[in-house]
Design a protein around this motif. Structure first.
Motif, PDB file in Angstrom:
ATOM      1  N   TYR A 181      -6.994  -9.388  -1.005  1.00 41.60           N
ATOM      2  CA  TYR A 181      -7.057  -7.957  -0.713  1.00 41.60           C
ATOM      3  C   TYR A 181      -6.217  -7.668   0.528  1.00 41.60           C
ATOM      4  O   TYR A 181      -5.902  -8.567   1.316  1.00 41.60           O
ATOM      5  N   GLN A 182      -5.835  -6.414   0.689  1.00 45.86           N
ATOM      6  CA  GLN A 182      -4.829  -6.044   1.680  1.00 45.86           C
ATOM      7  C   GLN A 182      -5.178  -6.484   3.099  1.00 45.86           C
ATOM      8  O   GLN A 182      -4.356  -7.092   3.792  1.00 45.86           O
ATOM      9  N   GLN A 217      -6.929  -3.602  -3.256  1.00 47.18           N
ATOM     10  CA  GLN A 217      -7.191  -2.810  -2.056  1.00 47.18           C
ATOM     11  C   GLN A 217      -8.291  -3.391  -1.183  1.00 47.18           C
ATOM     12  O   GLN A 217      -8.177  -3.420   0.038  1.00 47.18           O
ATOM     13  N   ASN A 218      -9.389  -3.827  -1.794  1.00 49.85           N
ATOM     14  CA  ASN A 218     -10.508  -4.305  -0.989  1.00 49.85           C
ATOM     15  C   ASN A 218     -11.149  -5.533  -1.627  1.00 49.85           C
ATOM     16  O   ASN A 218     -10.805  -5.931  -2.747  1.00 49.85           O
ATOM     17  N   GLY A 242       0.783  -1.223   0.000  1.00 41.51           N
ATOM     18  CA  GLY A 242       0.000   0.000   0.000  1.00 41.51           C
ATOM     19  C   GLY A 242       0.814   1.271   0.000  1.00 41.51           C
ATOM     20  O   GLY A 242       0.266   2.366  -0.140  1.00 41.51           O
ATOM     21  N   GLY A 292      -0.997   0.802  -3.638  1.00 44.54           N
ATOM     22  CA  GLY A 292      -2.123   0.040  -3.109  1.00 44.54           C
ATOM     23  C   GLY A 292      -2.459  -1.237  -3.848  1.00 44.54           C
ATOM     24  O   GLY A 292      -3.266  -2.032  -3.375  1.00 44.54           O
ATOM     25  N   TYR A 293      -1.870  -1.465  -5.026  1.00 46.50           N
ATOM     26  CA  TYR A 293      -2.123  -2.684  -5.794  1.00 46.50           C
ATOM     27  C   TYR A 293      -0.778  -3.335  -6.115  1.00 46.50           C
ATOM     28  O   TYR A 293       0.175  -2.646  -6.481  1.00 46.50           O
TER      29      TYR A 293
END
Length: 293
Positions: free
Chosen positions: A262-263, A236-237, A98, A102-103
């Motif tokens: 996802y993170q 991210q999500n 991140g 973030g990806y």
């Protein structure tokens, strides 16, 4: 009756722990494997923004981009073209994840070696190694252009152990770059020169280049990869997982073994951090008798 004789020997051989027991004529050999956690992994991680990841997947190409870094011995900034990855296991990935967009996309270590990626050369500011390298470059005879270009290529792999970092609105005064274990590829400078690309930009030239290219520092050249080279994608999500699965399907991806996480999932499920969330204060107790069937 011959008395039993028991002897226990402990030996350290090839990372294994051996216990040898002898009861009369019977020898029992038990092996205790010592597991040592490594500091690197078999995955190289590249971090980018959402659109950057989409473009990488659509083109199946990592494009070179100018990256500006401070040169401590000279006290100025230079931008070299490069493609950067980090060599981190999941256990160390949380601090890095991140930070640069973030990806993330993780490719096999073998892909990196096949394409001549190399770990960067971390140096302390004003160290003898770094000082000598830049001294040789400054005093090189401009007539020996090929020699100068090769030396500049080596310097493009040099990175400070620590220094200032400004990213995503956060300023780190003494960020430890060495903890990222960066692996990078710099294109041959003679090739760049032949193709009319600049192999080095000053701070002013770097700012001007981004202005002319919609605030992007990318070059139109890069390194290709195949679908089977991809091991992981981190988004991210949770909603992004379906989104990128659909994109891979649309692009005709033939690798069904790509894992997408996802993170927060990595932090909670794999690393074991940030899972102790505060209980919802509006929680309403459930009448257990009403839900039993």
């Amino acid at each position: 009756m011959v008395a039993s004789v028991r002897k226990i020997f402990f030996r350290w051989i090839c990372g294994s722990y051996f216990k040898i027991e002898r009861f009369n004529t019977v020898i029992i050999l038990q092996t205790y494997k010592i597991i040592i956690m490594g500091l690197s992994s078999n995955i190289l991680w590249h971090q980018t923004k959402k659109k950057g990841l989409e473009d990488i997947l659509k083109s199946r190409t990592f494009k070179f981009s100018y990256s500006q870094e401070k040169v401590p011995v000279a006290d100025y900034e230079i931008a070299f073209p490069m493609i950067s990855f980090c060599d981190l296991p999941f256990s160390e990935f949380a601090n890095y994840m991140g930070k640069y967009g973030g990806y993330s996309i993780g490719l096999s270590h073998n892909w990196g070696k096949k394409n001549h990626f190399n770990p960067v050369w971390y140096c302390y500011a004003n160290s003898i190694v770094e000082s000598n390298l830049f001294s040789i470059l400054r005093n090189a005879n401009p007539v020996q252009e090929q020699y100068v270009l090769k030396l500049a290529e080596i310097i493009a792999y040099v990175k400070p152990v620590e220094g200032e970092l400004n990213v995503k609105g956060h300023k780190y005064s003494n960020y430890r770059f060495m903890d990222e274990r960066e692996v990078r590829l710099v294109p041959p400078f003679q090739y760049l020169k032949n193709e009319n690309f600049q192999y080095m930009l000053s701070k002013k030239e770097y700012i001007e280049y981004k202005k002319q290219h919609n605030e992007m520092s990318l070059l139109p050249i890069g390194i290709k990869f195949e679908w089977n080279d991809i091991k992981y994608i981190v988004v991210q999500n949770e909603a992004n997982i379906v989104e990128f699965k659909n994109l891979l399907h649309k692009l005709g991806c033939t690798n069904e073994n790509i894992s997408i996480f996802y993170q927060q999932q990595i932090k909670e499920d794999f690393i074991g951090i940030e899972h102790d969330q505060e209980q919802n204060r509006n929680f309403v107790p459930v009448d257990i008798e009403n839900i039993i069937v």
